[in-house]
Write a protein that holds these residues in place. Structure first.
Motif, short mmCIF file in Angstrom:
data_model
loop_
_atom_site.label_atom_id
_atom_site.label_comp_id
_atom_site.label_asym_id
_atom_site.label_seq_id
_atom_site.Cartn_x
_atom_site.Cartn_y
_atom_site.Cartn_z
N PRO A 23 0.70 -1.21 -0.06
CA PRO A 23 0.00 -0.08 0.10
C PRO A 23 0.80 1.30 0.05
N TYR A 24 2.08 1.22 0.63
CA TYR A 24 2.98 2.43 0.59
C TYR A 24 3.61 2.76 -0.79
N THR A 25 3.48 1.77 -1.51
CA THR A 25 4.13 1.87 -2.84
C THR A 25 3.13 2.33 -4.02
N LEU A 26 1.75 2.53 -3.74
CA LEU A 26 0.81 2.65 -4.63
C LEU A 26 0.83 3.95 -5.28
N PRO A 27 1.00 4.96 -4.48
CA PRO A 27 1.39 6.45 -5.37
C PRO A 27 2.56 6.43 -6.08
N ILE A 28 3.73 5.34 -5.67
CA ILE A 28 4.73 5.68 -6.35
C ILE A 28 4.55 4.98 -7.95
N PHE A 29 3.62 3.83 -7.76
CA PHE A 29 3.41 3.26 -8.88
C PHE A 29 2.76 3.95 -10.03
N ALA A 30 1.63 4.85 -9.54
CA ALA A 30 1.16 5.91 -10.34
C ALA A 30 2.13 6.71 -11.04
N GLY A 31 3.15 7.30 -10.38
CA GLY A 31 3.97 8.17 -10.74
C GLY A 31 5.01 7.67 -11.62
N PHE A 32 5.35 6.35 -11.38
CA PHE A 32 6.45 5.77 -11.91
C PHE A 32 5.84 5.34 -13.40
N TRP A 33 4.61 4.55 -13.33
CA TRP A 33 4.23 4.20 -14.58
C TRP A 33 3.99 5.22 -15.69
N PHE A 34 3.33 6.48 -15.01
CA PHE A 34 3.10 7.36 -15.99
C PHE A 34 4.69 7.92 -16.56
N LEU A 35 5.73 8.31 -15.61
CA LEU A 35 6.78 8.76 -16.27
C LEU A 35 7.62 7.70 -16.90
N GLY A 36 7.56 6.27 -16.58
CA GLY A 36 8.28 5.19 -17.20
C GLY A 36 7.79 5.30 -18.58
N LEU A 37 6.48 5.46 -18.63
CA LEU A 37 5.66 5.19 -19.95
C LEU A 37 6.31 6.38 -21.23
N ALA A 38 6.52 7.46 -20.28
CA ALA A 38 6.92 8.67 -20.96
C ALA A 38 8.05 8.62 -21.56
N TYR A 39 9.05 7.95 -20.55
CA TYR A 39 10.48 7.68 -20.84
C TYR A 39 10.62 6.60 -22.06
N GLY A 40 10.07 5.55 -21.95
CA GLY A 40 9.95 4.54 -23.07
C GLY A 40 9.57 5.00 -24.16
N LEU A 41 8.27 5.88 -24.31
CA LEU A 41 7.86 6.54 -25.47
C LEU A 41 8.95 7.45 -25.93
N LEU A 42 9.66 8.33 -25.27
CA LEU A 42 10.60 9.12 -25.82
C LEU A 42 11.93 8.23 -26.39
N MET A 43 12.20 7.19 -25.99
CA MET A 43 13.41 6.38 -26.36
C MET A 43 12.86 5.80 -27.79
N ASN A 44 11.55 5.43 -27.68
CA ASN A 44 11.05 4.80 -29.01
C ASN A 44 10.98 5.91 -30.12
N LYS A 45 10.48 7.11 -29.89
CA LYS A 45 10.43 7.95 -30.80
C LYS A 45 11.78 8.54 -31.41
N SER A 46 12.72 8.47 -30.55
CA SER A 46 14.22 8.92 -30.72
C SER A 46 14.87 7.85 -31.36
N GLY A 47 14.35 6.75 -31.76
CA GLY A 47 14.74 5.53 -32.71
C GLY A 47 15.49 4.49 -32.21
N PHE A 48 15.19 4.44 -30.85
CA PHE A 48 15.91 3.25 -29.85
C PHE A 48 15.02 1.86 -29.78
N ALA A 49 15.35 0.84 -29.96
CA ALA A 49 14.55 -0.32 -29.87
C ALA A 49 13.98 -0.41 -28.38
#
Length: 241
Positions: A23-49
């Motif tokens: 339960p303590y990590t649930l707020p982190i889950f929300a933030g990390f997934w949004f930012l993690g998805l954004a990071y993965g998306l940025l890498m994808n758009k930058s041409g990285f596998a």
């Protein structure tokens, strides 16, 4: 028979700690997934596998450095410059390590993954959380570390895998973490019986902001706080009941 009982006891302790830590990590889950998805998306758009954001999330595990590394990988690579930038960005971890010295005593093998996976959010939880009575503190902190690590890694991996299919405006998402740390600071302030350390941090930060400007105050502020807290450590230490 005794070995079997010991294993069963360790398993029960681990599962109980997982149930308490999740339960303590649930707020982190929300933030990390949004930012993690954004990071993965940025890498994808930058041409990285897809495996690039996954491997970088697993090995670097520092969101700020990983975002900066995108530009480093796309341009001319300068090892020394990259090292200095990464060191400056992550220099705040010096404070985390000093603060957790006493908490990590006697942790045995757990100390190594706890040190490796101690990001901002994991430190905040493990330092401030009131661990329920009967829950092993070592297992609790380890599960917080493992869960937060998994959230970031999985978010970055999914963003890299499905980057071409995900389209959303990520502007302002990083403020989620800023708001979270303000809340954590206020909560810690209310728990403290002595606000000396908090006030020192605020005063030093404000002084460096005025002296060095908004773009350059972080590093000198951290150096000054580190020296100040180290010299006053014996007086500022929180004595456990």
């Amino acid at each position: 028979m005794e070995i079997h009982n010991d294993r069963a006891s360790h398993t029960r302790k681990s599962l109980a700690a997982l149930k308490a830590a999740f339960p303590y990590t649930l707020p982190i889950f929300a933030g990390f997934w949004f930012l993690g998805l954004a990071y993965g998306l940025l890498m994808n758009k930058s041409g990285f596998a897809f495996y690039w954001p996954m491997v970088m999330a697993m090995t670097i595990f520092s969101g700020s450095v990983e975002f900066v590394a995108v530009g480093m990988l796309r341009g001319s690579f300068h090892p020394l410059q990259s090292f200095v930038i990464a060191l400056l960005i992550c220099a705040r971890h010096l404070f985390y390590g000093i603060s957790m010295l006493d908490k990590f005593k006697g942790m045995g093998w757990k100390k190594f993954p706890l040190i490796y996976g101690m990001c901002d959010e994991t430190f905040s939880i493990n330092y401030t959380a009131k661990i329920p009575e009967g829950i092993d503190s070592g297992w609790f902190m380890l599960w917080v570390t493992v869960l937060n690590y998994f959230y970031w890694m999985s978010g970055a991996t999914i963003g890299g895998l499905f980057g071409n299919l995900i389209h959303f405006n990520t502007r302002g998402l990083d403020f989620v973490m800023t708001a979270m740390f303000v809340t954590i600071f206020m909560e810690q302030w209310m728990k403290e019986s002595d606000h000396t350390a908090s006030v020192l941090g605020l005063v030093i930060s404000a002084f460096c902001l005025v002296a060095f400007g908004a773009d350059s105050f972080v590093v000198p502020a951290m150096v000054m706080m580190l020296l100040c807290f180290m010299s006053l450590r014996s007086k500022l230490e929180i004595k456990e009941p």
